[in-house]
Scaffold this motif. Structure first.
Motif, short mmCIF file in Angstrom:
data_model
loop_
_atom_site.label_atom_id
_atom_site.label_comp_id
_atom_site.label_asym_id
_atom_site.label_seq_id
_atom_site.Cartn_x
_atom_site.Cartn_y
_atom_site.Cartn_z
N LEU A 9 -11.53 -74.73 -11.54
CA LEU A 9 -11.87 -74.64 -12.96
C LEU A 9 -10.60 -74.64 -13.82
O LEU A 9 -10.52 -75.38 -14.81
N GLY A 10 -9.62 -73.82 -13.46
CA GLY A 10 -8.39 -73.76 -14.24
C GLY A 10 -7.61 -75.05 -14.21
O GLY A 10 -7.09 -75.50 -15.25
N ALA A 11 -7.49 -75.66 -13.02
CA ALA A 11 -6.75 -76.91 -12.91
C ALA A 11 -7.42 -78.03 -13.70
O ALA A 11 -6.76 -78.83 -14.35
N SER A 12 -8.75 -78.07 -13.64
CA SER A 12 -9.47 -79.10 -14.39
C SER A 12 -9.29 -78.91 -15.89
O SER A 12 -9.08 -79.89 -16.62
N ALA A 13 -9.35 -77.66 -16.37
CA ALA A 13 -9.15 -77.41 -17.80
C ALA A 13 -7.74 -77.78 -18.22
O ALA A 13 -7.53 -78.29 -19.33
N ALA A 14 -6.75 -77.51 -17.36
CA ALA A 14 -5.37 -77.83 -17.70
C ALA A 14 -5.12 -79.35 -17.69
O ALA A 14 -4.29 -79.84 -18.46
N ARG A 15 -5.82 -80.08 -16.83
CA ARG A 15 -5.65 -81.54 -16.79
C ARG A 15 -6.31 -82.23 -17.97
O ARG A 15 -5.90 -83.31 -18.37
N HIS A 16 -7.36 -81.63 -18.49
CA HIS A 16 -8.09 -82.22 -19.62
C HIS A 16 -8.15 -81.20 -20.76
O HIS A 16 -9.24 -80.75 -21.17
N PRO A 17 -7.00 -80.82 -21.29
CA PRO A 17 -6.99 -79.72 -22.27
C PRO A 17 -7.74 -80.03 -23.55
O PRO A 17 -8.46 -79.17 -24.07
N TRP A 18 -7.60 -81.23 -24.06
CA TRP A 18 -8.19 -81.52 -25.36
C TRP A 18 -9.70 -81.61 -25.28
O TRP A 18 -10.40 -81.30 -26.26
N ALA A 23 -14.55 -78.84 -26.82
CA ALA A 23 -15.83 -78.22 -26.47
C ALA A 23 -15.93 -76.81 -27.07
O ALA A 23 -17.00 -76.41 -27.58
N TRP A 24 -14.84 -76.05 -27.04
CA TRP A 24 -14.86 -74.72 -27.63
C TRP A 24 -14.97 -74.80 -29.16
O TRP A 24 -15.63 -73.95 -29.78
N LEU A 25 -14.33 -75.78 -29.76
CA LEU A 25 -14.47 -75.96 -31.20
C LEU A 25 -15.92 -76.25 -31.57
O LEU A 25 -16.46 -75.71 -32.54
N ILE A 26 -16.55 -77.11 -30.79
CA ILE A 26 -17.96 -77.42 -31.05
C ILE A 26 -18.82 -76.19 -30.86
O ILE A 26 -19.73 -75.90 -31.66
N ALA A 220 -8.13 -65.31 -28.24
CA ALA A 220 -8.93 -64.17 -28.68
C ALA A 220 -9.71 -64.50 -29.95
O ALA A 220 -10.87 -64.10 -30.09
N VAL A 221 -9.10 -65.25 -30.87
CA VAL A 221 -9.79 -65.61 -32.10
C VAL A 221 -10.97 -66.54 -31.81
O VAL A 221 -12.07 -66.37 -32.36
N PHE A 222 -10.76 -67.51 -30.93
CA PHE A 222 -11.85 -68.41 -30.54
C PHE A 222 -13.00 -67.60 -29.94
O PHE A 222 -14.17 -67.75 -30.33
N GLY A 223 -12.68 -66.78 -28.96
CA GLY A 223 -13.72 -66.00 -28.29
C GLY A 223 -14.42 -65.05 -29.22
O GLY A 223 -15.65 -64.87 -29.13
N LEU A 224 -13.66 -64.43 -30.12
CA LEU A 224 -14.26 -63.48 -31.05
C LEU A 224 -15.20 -64.19 -32.03
O LEU A 224 -16.26 -63.66 -32.38
N THR A 225 -14.82 -65.39 -32.45
CA THR A 225 -15.70 -66.14 -33.35
C THR A 225 -17.04 -66.44 -32.70
O THR A 225 -18.11 -66.22 -33.29
N VAL A 329 -14.16 -63.30 -21.30
CA VAL A 329 -13.90 -63.64 -19.89
C VAL A 329 -14.01 -65.15 -19.69
O VAL A 329 -13.16 -65.77 -19.04
N LEU A 330 -15.04 -65.75 -20.25
CA LEU A 330 -15.21 -67.20 -20.12
C LEU A 330 -14.06 -67.95 -20.77
O LEU A 330 -13.56 -68.94 -20.22
N ALA A 331 -13.61 -67.47 -21.94
CA ALA A 331 -12.47 -68.12 -22.60
C ALA A 331 -11.20 -67.98 -21.78
O ALA A 331 -10.35 -68.89 -21.76
N SER A 332 -11.03 -66.88 -21.07
CA SER A 332 -9.81 -66.65 -20.30
C SER A 332 -9.67 -67.62 -19.14
O SER A 332 -8.55 -67.96 -18.75
N VAL A 333 -10.79 -68.06 -18.57
CA VAL A 333 -10.72 -68.94 -17.40
C VAL A 333 -11.00 -70.40 -17.73
O VAL A 333 -10.97 -71.25 -16.84
#
Length: 403
Positions: A9-18, A23-26, A220-225, A329-333
């Motif tokens: 999960l972490g490696a995939s998120a790092a390879r496709h960061p944008w 997705a989090w912005l949406i 933290a701001v993303f997750g809190l929103t 937690v979801l935002a952290s990973v």
């Protein structure tokens, strides 16, 4: 199993960061829009089955006394410092007018009558608790029906009347009561902003990098929103107590920044060992992400333990705060490794603090010793890819596990 899943999960998120950030912005945008369209207001019923106070409230309601609803208090005192309601006809006339104006407000069932009590004698008004012993302060108690029949418009009407009468009457007018607790919006945001600024300053001092300090704050701001917006949607379905958003913001900021620090610190260690940013982010989530998941789960279970008290508003408040923690937690990973991948090698420690690699693949340590560069990760996936768990970067002083 958990480490392997977090590594992928972490490696995939790092390879496709944008993609992950988009997705989090949406998700944040949809959550805010849902909160605006479907969200409700927080409210405090403060009902607890079995308590004596609850049984007393039920007896009052069944008796039909009209005192089982919401209340407000209007406290007044003459602007003239030497005047009292006992001897100042102008102050007493103004008090009578105020009572009359309040009674005309929508949904007001009735008010106390300090002016009438004063006509019967100052001692009568004092014994009834409507006027202070020195005659300087009078209290008008306003009775409303049950909260289900009221809205914020009733509070606005009372506050608006007070603002108008302050300009027309020689009285200082102050208001309070549970009508304000039920329908007034708490002043929020200032304390959270101060906390964010303090955290940003501490993180910058700790990491020595604006980018490294900004990533935990941004996550933290993303997750809190997302978490608070989801809590607002929950308030449209059930009654969420007013303390839940404030408590959720405090807990969410705390655990969000704390969890981000676990992963970020480990990520910088792997960068110092020579891993590329994507591999370092995946490995950081695989190792530091495990305590994040377990810690977040522990916090959620602990907060949901409020349900054991069998107090409905406490149970719902616990569920609402748990939503914020799970979001963090979801935002952290997911979101954080995307940030790490997007930041690239800029998060690497400065050469003076992490050591610099010299000829032959050996790195000068802070005490003048050397250590070996960690071999690059292999192309295979899974928890066993890259350098093995037993590979160590040795220094002259002590061995240090870095991969």
């Amino acid at each position: 199993m958990l480490s392997k899943a977090l590594l992928r999960l972490g490696a995939s998120a790092a390879r496709h960061p944008w993609r992950v950030i988009a997705a989090w912005l949406i998700a944040a945008t949809l959550a805010v829009l849902a909160a605006i369209a479907l969200g409700g207001r927080t409210a405090d019923s403060m009902t607890a089955p079995g308590l004596d106070s609850r049984r007393a409230a039920e007896l009052i309601e069944r008796a039909g006394t009209g005192q089982e609803g919401m209340t407000a208090q209007v406290v007044v005192t003459p602007l003239d410092g030497g005047a009292t309601f006992f001897d100042d006809d102008g102050a007493r006339t103004a008090l009578t007018r105020l009572q009359t104006e309040v009674k005309r407000l929508p949904h007001v069932l009735g008010t106390s009558d300090p002016a009438g009590a004063l006509d019967a004698g100052g001692d009568t008004a004092v014994r009834g608790g409507l006027v202070s012993a020195d005659g300087r302060i009078a209290v008008v108690r306003v009775q409303y029906p049950d909260q289900s029949r009221l809205s914020a418009a009733d509070l606005d009407a009372l506050v608006g009347l007070g603002d108008r009468l302050r300009a027309e009457l020689p009285l200082r007018i102050e208001m309070g009561g549970n009508l304000f607790y039920a329908f007034s919006d708490p002043d929020g945001g200032v304390s959270e902003l101060i906390g964010l600024l303090a955290a940003a300053a501490i993180l910058f001092l700790a990491f020595g990098s604006l980018v490294a300090a900004a990533l935990p704050i941004g996550m933290a701001v993303f997750g809190l929103t997302v978490g608070v917006a989801t809590m607002t949607v929950l308030a449209g379905v059930t009654e969420v107590p007013t303390f839940a958003p404030v408590l959720g913001s405090m807990v969410g900021l705390g655990v969000g920044i704390d969890y981000a620090l676990f992963v970020l610190a480990r990520h910088r260690e792997y960068l110092a060992c020579g891993l590329d940013p994507q591999a370092a982010a995946g490995r950081a989530v695989a190792t530091a992400g495990r305590p994040v998941v377990f810690a977040g789960g522990t916090v959620v279970v602990s907060i949901l333990g409020l349900a054991v008290a069998n107090v409905p508003f406490m149970t719902v408040g616990g569920v609402a705060v748990s939503i914020v923690v799970l979001t963090m937690v979801l935002a952290s990973v997911t979101l954080l490794p995307a940030f790490l991948g997007a930041a690239g090698p800029r998060l690497a420690r400065p050469a003076g603090s992490a050591g610099h690699f010299g000829p032959g693949g050996r790195a000068a340590s802070a005490d003048g010793g050397t250590r070996r560069r960690a071999p690059p990760p292999s192309s295979g996936g899974g928890a066993g890819s890259g350098t093995s768990a037993g590979t160590r970067c040795r220094t002259r002083s002590a061995p240090r596990r870095c991969c």
